[in-house]
Design a protein around this motif. Structure first.
Motif, PDB file in Angstrom:
ATOM      1  N   GLU A 221       0.795  -1.335   0.171  1.00 13.50           N
ATOM      2  CA  GLU A 221      -0.199   0.085   0.122  1.00 13.50           C
ATOM      3  C   GLU A 221       0.706   1.252   0.176  1.00 13.50           C
ATOM      4  O   GLU A 221       0.438   2.217  -0.703  1.00 13.50           O
ATOM      5  N   THR A 222       2.055   1.218   0.614  1.00 17.98           N
ATOM      6  CA  THR A 222       2.995   2.300   0.907  1.00 17.98           C
ATOM      7  C   THR A 222       4.242   2.302  -0.046  1.00 17.98           C
ATOM      8  O   THR A 222       4.903   3.200   0.229  1.00 17.98           O
ATOM      9  N   THR A 223       4.495   1.149  -0.505  1.00 15.64           N
ATOM     10  CA  THR A 223       5.704   0.831  -1.155  1.00 15.64           C
ATOM     11  C   THR A 223       5.521   0.809  -2.984  1.00 15.64           C
ATOM     12  O   THR A 223       4.788  -0.220  -3.258  1.00 15.64           O
ATOM     13  N   ARG A 224       6.491   1.441  -3.482  1.00 12.66           N
ATOM     14  CA  ARG A 224       6.177   1.373  -4.888  1.00 12.66           C
ATOM     15  C   ARG A 224       7.554   1.038  -5.435  1.00 12.66           C
ATOM     16  O   ARG A 224       7.754   0.580  -6.551  1.00 12.66           O
ATOM     17  N   THR A 225       8.646   1.110  -4.592  1.00 14.06           N
ATOM     18  CA  THR A 225      10.082   0.805  -5.119  1.00 14.06           C
ATOM     19  C   THR A 225      10.323  -0.292  -3.911  1.00 14.06           C
ATOM     20  O   THR A 225      10.111  -0.067  -3.038  1.00 14.06           O
ATOM     21  N   TRP A 226      11.224  -1.365  -4.344  1.00 16.43           N
ATOM     22  CA  TRP A 226      11.674  -2.434  -3.110  1.00 16.43           C
ATOM     23  C   TRP A 226      13.024  -2.941  -3.903  1.00 16.43           C
ATOM     24  O   TRP A 226      13.425  -2.632  -5.048  1.00 16.43           O
ATOM     25  N   ASP A 227      13.712  -3.674  -2.717  1.00 18.80           N
ATOM     26  CA  ASP A 227      14.756  -4.395  -2.903  1.00 18.80           C
ATOM     27  C   ASP A 227      14.604  -5.521  -3.818  1.00 18.80           C
ATOM     28  O   ASP A 227      14.353  -6.537  -3.340  1.00 18.80           O
ATOM     29  N   LEU A 228      14.990  -5.497  -5.043  1.00 15.54           N
ATOM     30  CA  LEU A 228      15.183  -6.634  -5.900  1.00 15.54           C
ATOM     31  C   LEU A 228      16.207  -7.797  -5.688  1.00 15.54           C
ATOM     32  O   LEU A 228      15.973  -8.870  -6.351  1.00 15.54           O
ATOM     33  N   SER A 229      16.846  -7.590  -4.659  1.00 12.78           N
ATOM     34  CA  SER A 229      17.999  -8.593  -4.423  1.00 12.78           C
ATOM     35  C   SER A 229      17.203  -9.578  -3.337  1.00 12.78           C
ATOM     36  O   SER A 229      17.752 -10.757  -2.898  1.00 12.78           O
ATOM     37  N   LYS A 230      16.058  -9.154  -2.970  1.00  8.47           N
ATOM     38  CA  LYS A 230      15.317 -10.004  -1.824  1.00  8.47           C
ATOM     39  C   LYS A 230      14.353 -11.062  -2.590  1.00  8.47           C
ATOM     40  O   LYS A 230      14.040 -10.694  -3.643  1.00  8.47           O
ATOM     41  N   LEU A 231      13.990 -11.876  -1.814  1.00 12.34           N
ATOM     42  CA  LEU A 231      12.822 -12.816  -2.554  1.00 12.34           C
ATOM     43  C   LEU A 231      11.644 -11.986  -2.449  1.00 12.34           C
ATOM     44  O   LEU A 231      11.184 -11.275  -1.832  1.00 12.34           O
ATOM     45  N   PRO A 232      10.963 -12.317  -3.797  1.00 13.10           N
ATOM     46  CA  PRO A 232       9.689 -11.595  -3.833  1.00 13.10           C
ATOM     47  C   PRO A 232       8.535 -12.198  -3.002  1.00 13.10           C
ATOM     48  O   PRO A 232       8.820 -13.211  -2.328  1.00 13.10           O
ATOM     49  N   HIS A 233       7.661 -11.110  -2.698  1.00 11.23           N
ATOM     50  CA  HIS A 233       6.689 -11.520  -1.645  1.00 11.23           C
ATOM     51  C   HIS A 233       5.860 -12.916  -2.059  1.00 11.23           C
ATOM     52  O   HIS A 233       5.835 -12.964  -3.419  1.00 11.23           O
ATOM     53  N   VAL A 234       5.457 -13.578  -1.091  1.00 13.03           N
ATOM     54  CA  VAL A 234       4.599 -14.684  -1.424  1.00 13.03           C
ATOM     55  C   VAL A 234       3.305 -14.371  -1.535  1.00 13.03           C
ATOM     56  O   VAL A 234       2.750 -13.743  -1.216  1.00 13.03           O
ATOM     57  N   THR A 235       2.935 -14.887  -2.938  1.00 14.88           N
ATOM     58  CA  THR A 235       1.420 -14.451  -3.219  1.00 14.88           C
ATOM     59  C   THR A 235       0.381 -15.541  -2.758  1.00 14.88           C
ATOM     60  O   THR A 235       0.784 -16.625  -2.313  1.00 14.88           O
ATOM     61  N   ALA A 236      -0.823 -14.817  -2.824  1.00 14.90           N
ATOM     62  CA  ALA A 236      -1.979 -15.883  -2.378  1.00 14.90           C
ATOM     63  C   ALA A 236      -1.855 -17.134  -2.999  1.00 14.90           C
ATOM     64  O   ALA A 236      -2.245 -18.409  -2.581  1.00 14.90           O
ATOM     65  N   GLN A 237      -1.764 -17.026  -4.348  1.00 13.63           N
ATOM     66  CA  GLN A 237      -1.702 -18.366  -5.312  1.00 13.63           C
ATOM     67  C   GLN A 237      -0.730 -19.272  -4.858  1.00 13.63           C
ATOM     68  O   GLN A 237      -0.798 -20.244  -4.682  1.00 13.63           O
ATOM     69  N   GLN A 238       0.501 -18.833  -4.692  1.00 14.39           N
ATOM     70  CA  GLN A 238       1.537 -19.348  -4.251  1.00 14.39           C
ATOM     71  C   GLN A 238       1.063 -20.368  -2.596  1.00 14.39           C
ATOM     72  O   GLN A 238       1.586 -21.493  -2.201  1.00 14.39           O
ATOM     73  N   ALA A 239       0.720 -19.401  -1.852  1.00 12.05           N
ATOM     74  CA  ALA A 239       0.423 -20.040  -0.588  1.00 12.05           C
ATOM     75  C   ALA A 239      -0.475 -21.085  -0.667  1.00 12.05           C
ATOM     76  O   ALA A 239      -0.635 -22.121   0.093  1.00 12.05           O
ATOM     77  N   PHE A 240      -1.393 -21.098  -1.648  1.00  6.20           N
ATOM     78  CA  PHE A 240      -2.497 -22.203  -1.730  1.00  6.20           C
ATOM     79  C   PHE A 240      -2.109 -23.336  -2.518  1.00  6.20           C
ATOM     80  O   PHE A 240      -2.868 -24.405  -2.826  1.00  6.20           O
ATOM     81  N   GLU A 241      -0.893 -23.051  -3.143  1.00  6.98           N
ATOM     82  CA  GLU A 241      -0.322 -24.386  -3.841  1.00  6.98           C
ATOM     83  C   GLU A 241      -0.449 -25.711  -3.340  1.00  6.98           C
ATOM     84  O   GLU A 241      -0.042 -25.851  -2.026  1.00  6.98           O
ATOM     85  N   GLY A 242      -1.123 -26.718  -3.808  1.00  2.00           N
ATOM     86  CA  GLY A 242      -1.050 -27.927  -3.175  1.00  2.00           C
ATOM     87  C   GLY A 242      -2.297 -28.361  -2.190  1.00  2.00           C
ATOM     88  O   GLY A 242      -2.455 -29.248  -1.793  1.00  2.00           O
ATOM     89  N   LEU A 243      -3.002 -27.341  -1.984  1.00  2.00           N
ATOM     90  CA  LEU A 243      -3.880 -27.179  -1.116  1.00  2.00           C
ATOM     91  C   LEU A 243      -5.447 -27.685  -1.809  1.00  2.00           C
ATOM     92  O   LEU A 243      -5.719 -27.170  -2.298  1.00  2.00           O
ATOM     93  N   VAL A 244      -5.834 -28.753  -0.971  1.00  2.00           N
ATOM     94  CA  VAL A 244      -7.121 -29.302  -1.331  1.00  2.00           C
ATOM     95  C   VAL A 244      -8.121 -29.004  -0.301  1.00  2.00           C
ATOM     96  O   VAL A 244      -7.809 -29.367   0.675  1.00  2.00           O
ATOM     97  N   THR A 245      -9.165 -28.341  -0.796  1.00  2.00           N
ATOM     98  CA  THR A 245     -10.308 -27.580   0.019  1.00  2.00           C
ATOM     99  C   THR A 245     -11.721 -28.171  -0.267  1.00  2.00           C
ATOM    100  O   THR A 245     -11.869 -28.711  -1.338  1.00  2.00           O
ATOM    101  N   THR A 246     -12.540 -28.313   0.778  1.00  2.00           N
ATOM    102  CA  THR A 246     -13.903 -28.478   0.142  1.00  2.00           C
ATOM    103  C   THR A 246     -14.793 -27.478   0.290  1.00  2.00           C
ATOM    104  O   THR A 246     -14.561 -26.620   1.369  1.00  2.00           O
ATOM    105  N   PRO A 247     -15.897 -27.223  -0.009  1.00  2.00           N
ATOM    106  CA  PRO A 247     -16.919 -26.078   0.184  1.00  2.00           C
ATOM    107  C   PRO A 247     -17.072 -26.059   1.670  1.00  2.00           C
ATOM    108  O   PRO A 247     -17.651 -27.089   2.014  1.00  2.00           O
ATOM    109  N   GLU A 248     -17.336 -25.009   2.081  1.00  2.00           N
ATOM    110  CA  GLU A 248     -18.121 -24.674   3.671  1.00  2.00           C
ATOM    111  C   GLU A 248     -19.509 -23.967   3.361  1.00  2.00           C
ATOM    112  O   GLU A 248     -19.560 -23.211   2.439  1.00  2.00           O
TER     113      GLU A 248
END
Length: 405
Positions: A221-248
């Motif tokens: 929200e407040t960052t437009r430039t960042w350190d490219l030498s670091k790992l990129p932020h983990v995305t929601a899609q990456q976080a959900f990788e391999g996750l099997v869920t059932t409807p609630e």
């Protein structure tokens, strides 16, 4: 309400005891007990670390039920901290003053949260629950831990609450702990969530704590430039990788805004349906909170998970599903997805209704953020030799703390 003592666990060897205040479902507690695990890993059998949560207390018995279910070796005390003496906590954890390695905890953030600013007493910092900060200081003063870790919302540091914040730092300084504070963005430490929290850390020996360097970087929200030498932020899609869920039950967004929400692309909110974007012209510009009808962006971290969201407060998943009539609707996040966004273990168990679970997780500290702060503290306290570090697993033997490769 008098404190309710739960069964005492068996001893866990020579691990150093920790007192947990305002424990909730146990986000910081998990971080304490899993500090020896490598970052962004949740093994089914955690690596034994230097600490054990000896006693945890909270006003909400249901949250403590969740904590006890996942940390069965911890004594839990249910009750109002204002009516729970430090000696009672020490006795429950089989400790004397000076025995505790750490006091940890996040006093309820409601008095300082931006979401509460519509109440005059919170805007003007008159909420009586603000006194819970004093209770935290009282326990530190009387239990004399080797160090403490206090977590709260970023708004605690705002000018509106300057008197409370300055008083807190002054009281901890008078105790000799030399408190250091910093606002951390969870995503900068591998948490797939743009959640900002302030941490205050102090050491009994008066040495200044040094906060861990971020491991990840990316836009926020407040960052437009960042350190490219670091790992990129983990995305929601990456976080959900391999996750099997059932409807609630009740996961689809129906009612007045259900159709509108389904038309909003991932990463957008109600503003999609204003005259400035590509949806319907249904809302005035900036007439609602940012989280109203907010959809997750698959390629970005999630926004902050809220503890008590209204029925149309996101983030909602980016995918749509058909309802019973075959109409596409946005869906709420499922519990396993919430756990991933909080970096809690997949096998973490929660007690209560879906609303109870949302409240417990929304109030918790993301485990990996807590681990980063605690790992740095553990190294600085000398429980491991930083010169021999070749990975991030910390193991405490019966005589001293050592590293294994």
């Amino acid at each position: 309400m008098p404190a309710e003592l739960r069964p005492t666990p068996s001893s866990r060897g020579s691990q150093l005891p920790v007192i947990s205040l305002f424990a909730g479902a146990g986000g910081l507690d998990l971080a304490v007990e899993r500090v020896a695990d490598a970052p962004l890993s949740s093994p089914s059998s955690p690596t034994p670390g230097p600490y054990r949560v000896a006693v945890a207390t909270d006003y909400a018995p249901q949250a403590l039920d969740t904590l006890a279910l996942n940390l069965p070796g911890t004594v839990t005390l249910s009750g109002d901290i204002r009516e729970t003496s430090t000696s009672e906590l020490l006795r429950a954890g089989s400790m004397a003053s000076g025995d505790a390695a750490l006091v940890i905890g996040g006093p309820p953030c409601t008095p300082f949260s931006k979401s509460g600013f519509w109440l005059a007493e919170k805007r003007e910092s008159r909420d009586p629950n603000a006194s819970l900060l004093e209770e935290y200081v009282r326990v530190v003063a009387q239990s004399k831990p080797e160090a403490f870790v206090l977590e709260n919302v970023q708004a605690l540091t705002y000018k509106t609450h300057k008197a409370h914040f300055d008083q807190l730092l002054s009281a901890l300084t008078e105790l000799g702990y030399n408190p250091q504070w910093k606002t951390l963005l969870a995503a900068d430490y591998g948490v797939p969530q743009l959640r900002k929290r302030v941490f205050i850390v102090g050491r009994r020996d008066g040495k200044a704590y040094k906060f861990p360097e971020p491991t990840h970087a990316g836009p926020s929200e407040t960052t437009r430039t960042w350190d490219l030498s670091k790992l990129p932020h983990v995305t929601a899609q990456q976080a959900f990788e391999g996750l099997v869920t059932t409807p609630e039950k009740g996961e689809l967004l129906e009612g007045k805004y259900g159709e509108l929400a389904a038309e909003i692309p991932g990463g957008q909110n109600y503003l999609w349906h204003t005259s400035r974007y590509g949806g319907r012209d249904e809302f005035e510009w900036r007439s609602r909170y940012w989280t109203f009808l907010l959809r997750l962006a698959a390629d970005k971290p999630s926004s902050t998970l809220q503890a008590q969201p209204g029925p149309y407060v996101g983030p909602f998943h980016w995918e749509n599903l058909p309802n019973e009539e075959g109409n596409l609707r946005a869906r709420r996040l499922r519990v396993p997805e919430l756990l991933r966004l909080m970096t809690f273990p997949d096998d973490f168990r929660l007690i209560g209704s879906r609303a109870d679970i949302q409240r417990q997780l929304g109030n918790a500290v993301p485990m990996e953020l807590g681990k980063a702060v605690l790992r740095a503290l553990t190294l600085q306290l000398g429980y491991v030799d930083p010169e021999t570090v070749n990975d991030d697993r910390l193991v405490r033997s019966t005589s001293s703390a050592v590293l294994i490769s």
